[in-house]
Design an enzyme around this catalytic site. Structure first.
Site, PDB file in Angstrom:
ATOM      1  N   CYS A   4     -14.435  47.216  49.543  1.00  0.00           N
ATOM      2  CA  CYS A   4     -14.533  47.643  48.240  1.00  0.00           C
ATOM      3  C   CYS A   4     -13.641  46.336  47.225  1.00  0.00           C
ATOM      4  O   CYS A   4     -12.403  45.932  47.481  1.00  0.00           O
ATOM      5  CB  CYS A   4     -13.618  48.844  48.088  1.00  0.00           C
ATOM      6  SG  CYS A   4     -12.948  49.348  46.341  1.00  0.00           S
ATOM      7  N   CYS A   7     -10.312  47.378  46.120  1.00  0.00           N
ATOM      8  CA  CYS A   7      -9.053  47.330  46.936  1.00  0.00           C
ATOM      9  C   CYS A   7      -8.807  45.984  47.414  1.00  0.00           C
ATOM     10  O   CYS A   7      -7.501  45.730  47.774  1.00  0.00           O
ATOM     11  CB  CYS A   7      -9.700  48.151  48.289  1.00  0.00           C
ATOM     12  SG  CYS A   7      -9.782  49.956  48.107  1.00  0.00           S
ATOM     13  N   ASP A  30     -10.470  43.048  32.657  1.00  0.00           N
ATOM     14  CA  ASP A  30     -11.891  43.403  33.127  1.00  0.00           C
ATOM     15  C   ASP A  30     -12.528  41.909  32.953  1.00  0.00           C
ATOM     16  O   ASP A  30     -12.250  41.152  32.010  1.00  0.00           O
ATOM     17  CB  ASP A  30     -12.865  44.122  32.166  1.00  0.00           C
ATOM     18  CG  ASP A  30     -13.987  44.437  32.708  1.00  0.00           C
ATOM     19  OD1 ASP A  30     -14.135  45.847  33.228  1.00  0.00           O
ATOM     20  OD2 ASP A  30     -15.069  43.702  32.873  1.00  0.00           O
ATOM     21  N   HIS A  46      -7.595  54.219  47.367  1.00  0.00           N
ATOM     22  CA  HIS A  46      -9.241  54.143  47.319  1.00  0.00           C
ATOM     23  C   HIS A  46      -9.540  55.714  46.924  1.00  0.00           C
ATOM     24  O   HIS A  46      -9.659  56.692  47.992  1.00  0.00           O
ATOM     25  CB  HIS A  46      -9.800  53.675  48.335  1.00  0.00           C
ATOM     26  CG  HIS A  46     -11.275  53.441  48.122  1.00  0.00           C
ATOM     27  ND1 HIS A  46     -12.045  52.455  47.302  1.00  0.00           N
ATOM     28  CD2 HIS A  46     -12.433  54.486  48.394  1.00  0.00           C
ATOM     29  CE1 HIS A  46     -13.154  52.743  47.309  1.00  0.00           C
ATOM     30  NE2 HIS A  46     -13.497  53.754  47.651  1.00  0.00           N
ATOM     31  N   HIS A  97     -14.645  52.589  43.029  1.00  0.00           N
ATOM     32  CA  HIS A  97     -13.244  52.664  43.212  1.00  0.00           C
ATOM     33  C   HIS A  97     -12.866  53.227  41.687  1.00  0.00           C
ATOM     34  O   HIS A  97     -13.156  52.450  40.881  1.00  0.00           O
ATOM     35  CB  HIS A  97     -12.555  51.440  43.435  1.00  0.00           C
ATOM     36  CG  HIS A  97     -11.088  51.717  43.736  1.00  0.00           C
ATOM     37  ND1 HIS A  97     -10.275  51.086  44.975  1.00  0.00           N
ATOM     38  CD2 HIS A  97     -10.058  51.981  42.972  1.00  0.00           C
ATOM     39  CE1 HIS A  97      -8.912  51.312  44.703  1.00  0.00           C
ATOM     40  NE2 HIS A  97      -8.768  51.835  43.724  1.00  0.00           N
ATOM     41  N   HIS A  99     -11.939  54.002  38.364  1.00  0.00           N
ATOM     42  CA  HIS A  99     -11.267  53.068  37.398  1.00  0.00           C
ATOM     43  C   HIS A  99     -11.149  53.685  35.874  1.00  0.00           C
ATOM     44  O   HIS A  99     -12.209  54.299  35.518  1.00  0.00           O
ATOM     45  CB  HIS A  99     -11.690  51.583  37.402  1.00  0.00           C
ATOM     46  CG  HIS A  99     -12.840  51.445  37.367  1.00  0.00           C
ATOM     47  ND1 HIS A  99     -13.897  51.932  38.379  1.00  0.00           N
ATOM     48  CD2 HIS A  99     -13.814  51.284  36.386  1.00  0.00           C
ATOM     49  CE1 HIS A  99     -15.089  51.479  38.048  1.00  0.00           C
ATOM     50  NE2 HIS A  99     -15.221  51.160  36.697  1.00  0.00           N
TER      51      HIS A  99
HETATM   52  P1  DGP Z   1     -18.192  50.392  35.835  1.00  0.00           P
HETATM   53  O1  DGP Z   1     -19.422  50.106  35.323  1.00  0.00           O
HETATM   54  O2  DGP Z   1     -17.634  51.454  34.992  1.00  0.00           O
HETATM   55  O3  DGP Z   1     -18.082  50.471  37.268  1.00  0.00           O
HETATM   56  O4  DGP Z   1     -17.190  49.072  35.468  1.00  0.00           O
HETATM   57  C1  DGP Z   1     -16.894  48.093  36.433  1.00  0.00           C
HETATM   58  C2  DGP Z   1     -16.146  46.869  35.736  1.00  0.00           C
HETATM   59  O5  DGP Z   1     -15.562  46.159  36.562  1.00  0.00           O
HETATM   60  C3  DGP Z   1     -16.890  46.016  34.786  1.00  0.00           C
HETATM   61  O6  DGP Z   1     -16.600  46.051  33.730  1.00  0.00           O
HETATM   62  C4  DGP Z   1     -16.952  44.610  35.272  1.00  0.00           C
HETATM   63  C5  DGP Z   1     -15.408  44.805  36.405  1.00  0.00           C
HETATM   64  N1  DGP Z   1     -15.376  44.004  37.494  1.00  0.00           N
HETATM   65  C6  DGP Z   1     -16.241  44.038  38.376  1.00  0.00           C
HETATM   66  N2  DGP Z   1     -15.785  43.067  39.254  1.00  0.00           N
HETATM   67  C7  DGP Z   1     -14.604  42.750  38.854  1.00  0.00           C
HETATM   68  C8  DGP Z   1     -13.688  41.615  39.539  1.00  0.00           C
HETATM   69  O7  DGP Z   1     -13.886  41.248  40.535  1.00  0.00           O
HETATM   70  N3  DGP Z   1     -12.584  41.474  38.954  1.00  0.00           N
HETATM   71  C9  DGP Z   1     -12.350  42.173  37.556  1.00  0.00           C
HETATM   72  N4  DGP Z   1     -11.217  41.666  36.997  1.00  0.00           N
HETATM   73  N5  DGP Z   1     -13.321  42.859  36.761  1.00  0.00           N
HETATM   74  C10 DGP Z   1     -14.495  43.179  37.746  1.00  0.00           C
END
Ligand code: DGP
Length: 113
Positions: A4, A7, A30, A46, A97, A99
């Protein structure tokens, strides 16, 4: 969960730009911002998604909401913000996970879907 991404952000093996952390939750920017301010708040535990919230883990989710006012103030979101949680396939949840997206820094689009 070993595979994950969030995680791994919690355990530090994937770096993130943190804005808040305590024993239960973590907030970080993000990677693909969709607003001038776009932060994710996650439980360290998780929990895959809203569908998996139960009496045993809801305390961590409640804790997120008690800290959101402090987190948003620290981000300068004094004129409001949006909280988004995507769940499952139809909700377009890409990271499994749980959020909460906190979006702000401008007047946001009024549509939800
Ligand atoms: P969702 O579509 O609701 O599952 O949003 C997942 C969000 O997570 C998306 O806006 C991009 C963000 N994201 C994905 N991988 C990473 C990462 O490795 N680091 C950060 N900071 N954000 C990430």
């Amino acid at each position: 969960m070993s595979d994950c991404i969030f995680c791994k952000i919690v355990d530090g093996s994937i770096p993130s730009k943190k804005v808040y952390e305590d024993e239960k939750i973590l907030a970080f920017y993000d990677l693909e911002p969709q607003a001038p301010v776009h932060v994710l708040v996650i439980p360290k535990e998780h929990i895959c998604c809203a569908d998996a919230v139960n009496e045993g883990n809801v305390g961590n989710i409640a804790h997120i909401f008690t800290k959101i006012p402090e987190i948003t103030k620290s981000l300068g979101l004094t004129n409001g913000y949006r909280i988004v949680n995507n769940c499952g396939e139809d909700g377009c949840q890409s990271v499994k996970h749980m959020h909460f997206h906190i979006l702000g820094g401008k007047k946001l689009n009024g549509t939800m879907a």
